[in-house]
Design a protein around this motif. Structure first.
Motif, PDB file in Angstrom:
ATOM      1  N   ARG A 278       0.805  -1.219   0.000  1.00 14.16           N
ATOM      2  CA  ARG A 278       0.000   0.000   0.000  1.00 14.16           C
ATOM      3  C   ARG A 278       0.841   1.273   0.000  1.00 14.16           C
ATOM      4  NH1 ARG A 278      -4.882  -1.541   4.274  1.00 14.16           N
ATOM      5  NH2 ARG A 278      -5.550  -3.459   3.202  1.00 14.16           N
ATOM      6  N   LYS A 279       2.067   1.158  -0.469  1.00 14.87           N
ATOM      7  CA  LYS A 279       2.934   2.326  -0.575  1.00 14.87           C
ATOM      8  C   LYS A 279       3.605   2.339  -1.942  1.00 14.87           C
ATOM      9  CE  LYS A 279       4.091   2.556   4.366  1.00 14.87           C
ATOM     10  NZ  LYS A 279       5.195   2.501   5.377  1.00 14.87           N
ATOM     11  N   ARG A 280       3.938   3.542  -2.421  1.00 16.68           N
ATOM     12  CA  ARG A 280       4.654   3.675  -3.682  1.00 16.68           C
ATOM     13  C   ARG A 280       6.139   3.466  -3.429  1.00 16.68           C
ATOM     14  NH1 ARG A 280       2.077   2.986  -7.897  1.00 16.68           N
ATOM     15  NH2 ARG A 280       3.307   4.452  -9.125  1.00 16.68           N
ATOM     16  N   SER A 281       6.790   2.712  -4.309  1.00 19.07           N
ATOM     17  CA  SER A 281       8.194   2.398  -4.105  1.00 19.07           C
ATOM     18  C   SER A 281       8.872   2.123  -5.445  1.00 19.07           C
ATOM     19  CB  SER A 281       8.317   1.173  -3.195  1.00 19.07           C
ATOM     20  OG  SER A 281       9.654   0.777  -3.045  1.00 19.07           O
ATOM     21  N   PRO A 282      10.150   2.493  -5.604  1.00 19.61           N
ATOM     22  CA  PRO A 282      10.882   2.096  -6.812  1.00 19.61           C
ATOM     23  C   PRO A 282      10.959   0.579  -6.902  1.00 19.61           C
ATOM     24  CG  PRO A 282      12.079   3.788  -5.601  1.00 19.61           C
ATOM     25  CD  PRO A 282      10.981   3.311  -4.706  1.00 19.61           C
ATOM     26  N   LEU A 283      10.940   0.060  -8.115  1.00 21.96           N
ATOM     27  CA  LEU A 283      10.905  -1.388  -8.326  1.00 21.96           C
ATOM     28  C   LEU A 283      12.056  -2.092  -7.619  1.00 21.96           C
ATOM     29  CD1 LEU A 283       9.963  -3.310 -11.495  1.00 21.96           C
ATOM     30  CD2 LEU A 283      12.195  -3.766 -10.463  1.00 21.96           C
ATOM     31  N   MET A 284      13.270  -1.537  -7.681  1.00 27.34           N
ATOM     32  CA  MET A 284      14.404  -2.206  -7.047  1.00 27.34           C
ATOM     33  C   MET A 284      14.206  -2.332  -5.539  1.00 27.34           C
ATOM     34  SD  MET A 284      18.486  -1.272  -7.148  1.00 27.34           S
ATOM     35  CE  MET A 284      18.769  -1.821  -8.832  1.00 27.34           C
ATOM     36  N   VAL A 285      13.626  -1.321  -4.910  1.00 27.41           N
ATOM     37  CA  VAL A 285      13.347  -1.370  -3.476  1.00 27.41           C
ATOM     38  C   VAL A 285      12.237  -2.378  -3.193  1.00 27.41           C
ATOM     39  CG1 VAL A 285      12.569  -0.038  -1.479  1.00 27.41           C
ATOM     40  CG2 VAL A 285      14.123   1.000  -3.150  1.00 27.41           C
ATOM     41  N   ALA A 286      11.229  -2.407  -4.069  1.00 26.16           N
ATOM     42  CA  ALA A 286      10.128  -3.363  -3.905  1.00 26.16           C
ATOM     43  C   ALA A 286      10.632  -4.798  -3.993  1.00 26.16           C
ATOM     44  CB  ALA A 286       9.063  -3.111  -4.970  1.00 26.16           C
ATOM     45  N   VAL A 287      11.567  -5.043  -4.899  1.00 25.83           N
ATOM     46  CA  VAL A 287      12.139  -6.395  -5.029  1.00 25.83           C
ATOM     47  C   VAL A 287      12.785  -6.827  -3.720  1.00 25.83           C
ATOM     48  CG1 VAL A 287      14.002  -7.712  -6.118  1.00 25.83           C
ATOM     49  CG2 VAL A 287      12.442  -6.384  -7.534  1.00 25.83           C
ATOM     50  N   SER A 288      13.470  -5.908  -3.055  1.00 22.96           N
ATOM     51  CA  SER A 288      14.096  -6.233  -1.759  1.00 22.96           C
ATOM     52  C   SER A 288      13.043  -6.621  -0.724  1.00 22.96           C
ATOM     53  CB  SER A 288      14.910  -5.039  -1.258  1.00 22.96           C
ATOM     54  OG  SER A 288      15.973  -4.745  -2.142  1.00 22.96           O
ATOM     55  N   GLN A 289      11.886  -5.959  -0.761  1.00 26.79           N
ATOM     56  CA  GLN A 289      10.803  -6.312   0.157  1.00 26.79           C
ATOM     57  C   GLN A 289      10.247  -7.694  -0.179  1.00 26.79           C
ATOM     58  OE1 GLN A 289       7.847  -3.156   0.879  1.00 26.79           O
ATOM     59  NE2 GLN A 289       9.242  -1.722  -0.103  1.00 26.79           N
ATOM     60  N   THR A 290      10.146  -7.977  -1.482  1.00 19.85           N
ATOM     61  CA  THR A 290       9.643  -9.285  -1.914  1.00 19.85           C
ATOM     62  C   THR A 290      10.577 -10.402  -1.472  1.00 19.85           C
ATOM     63  OG1 THR A 290       8.476  -8.364  -3.828  1.00 19.85           O
ATOM     64  CG2 THR A 290       9.044 -10.699  -3.915  1.00 19.85           C
ATOM     65  N   THR A 291      11.877 -10.236  -1.715  1.00 17.49           N
ATOM     66  CA  THR A 291      12.829 -11.301  -1.379  1.00 17.49           C
ATOM     67  C   THR A 291      12.942 -11.478   0.142  1.00 17.49           C
ATOM     68  OG1 THR A 291      14.683  -9.733  -1.557  1.00 17.49           O
ATOM     69  CG2 THR A 291      14.134 -11.029  -3.511  1.00 17.49           C
TER      70      THR A 291
END
Length: 314
Positions: A278-291
């Motif tokens: 529910r927050k906007r984030s750059p894709l590279m940062v989002a990938v870190s959250q996913t992993t």
């Protein structure tokens, strides 16, 4: 902080000095027709700690072992390209996390039912994001896509991922007669190939930083593939690349070539804004959250992988 992507498509000499990447451009430095003020710009420095991805796309690039060591110590990924300017090699750090051994064991001990559930979540997120792209790009509300996403069972035994993909590609580029997603297919397959290669590197980097083995997938298991887990986890992120490629296709036409201008546009992939948690984030940062969430699924702390979506993106 979002890490920078550096792309080199001309001769260059890359060295290390005081934790800085020193970039020397011989074409500028040795050109007698250029004024001295411009030649001063042939030497550029970048802090190593700010770099997330380096792409080498020229045979006359020299990079010192000191630079490679510093990049890997700072969890950067290094991509090399072939004579056709397509990514052909990927270098990642061996140790991206302080509890590496423990994390490897948690990943290796993951049960088959857990891996199937994680793949179910991955396919559902991918199909949902594909449906959002179709709706935004073509106006197709894609009700069947959402139905398929909801019907995906553990392990996706009905292979609804493939059914959704066939529908998706047929309708996304419906102006191109008989378009199919193939590595050697007609444009814009060339753009998709390049974009996915960048995305794969970003995801593989994220997995290593989270202390996971990019080789050991939850679904993909090709014995010749060194990045099976990266290929798994990048699936819900592919539609973000597809949306960017679709926009380039509209701008440059069906016969779009992989020019330097197009590559520069595709190099923005790590900085694409996505919606995650529910927050906007750059894709590279989002990938870190996913992993990071994937590791917590292996330990039992979480039951779902955190993936991005297109909510509010259009």
């Amino acid at each position: 902080m979002i890490k920078k992507t550096l792309y080199f498509s001309n001769p260059a000499y890359l060295s290390l000095r005081d934790a800085q990447l020193v970039i020397k451009l011989p074409e500028v430095e040795n050109n007698p027709s250029l004024p001295d003020t411009m030649k001063c710009q042939s030497l550029v420095t970048k802090p190593i700690e700010d770099i997330g991805l380096v792409i080498l796309d020229h045979r006359q690039i020299t990079i010192t072992s000191g630079v490679i060591e510093a990049l890997l110590e700072n969890n950067s990924a290094l991509i090399t390209c072939d004579s056709k300017s397509m990514p052909v090699g990927l270098m990642l750090p061996l140790y991206g996390n302080t509890t590496q051994n423990e994390r490897y064991r948690k990943q290796l001990e993951a049960s088959l039912p857990l891996r199937k559930q994680l793949w179910q979540q991955t396919v559902q997120a991918k199909i949902t994001n594909q449906a959002a792209v179709l709706s935004a790009c073509t106006g197709d509300m894609s009700k069947c896509m959402y139905i398929w996403a909801n019907e995906v069972r553990s392990g996706d035994p009905e292979n609804l991922e493939a059914r959704a993909a066939a529908y998706y590609w047929k309708n996304l580029f419906s102006d191109i007669t008989g378009f199919t997603r193939e590595r050697e297919g007609v444009p814009p397959n060339n753009l998709l190939n390049y974009g996915y290669a960048i995305l794969r590197a970003v995801v593989a980097r994220g997995l290593v930083i989270s202390g996971l083995l990019p080789t050991l997938g939850i679904h993909h298991h090709n014995r010749y593939n060194a990045y099976c887990l990266a290929d798994d986890i990048m699936e819900p992120y592919r539609p973000f690349v597809d949306r960017l490629v679709f926009d380039l296709y509209l701008k440059y036409g069906a016969d779009v070539l992989l020019t330097k201008e197009i590559k520069i546009a595709l190099l923005s992939i790590p900085t694409i804004e996505v919606n995650i948690n529910r927050k906007r984030s750059p894709l590279m940062v989002a990938v870190s959250q996913t992993t990071a969430s994937l590791y917590k699924c292996f330990t039992g702390e979480l039951r779902r992988i955190v993936y991005p979506d297109f909510n509010g993106s259009f």
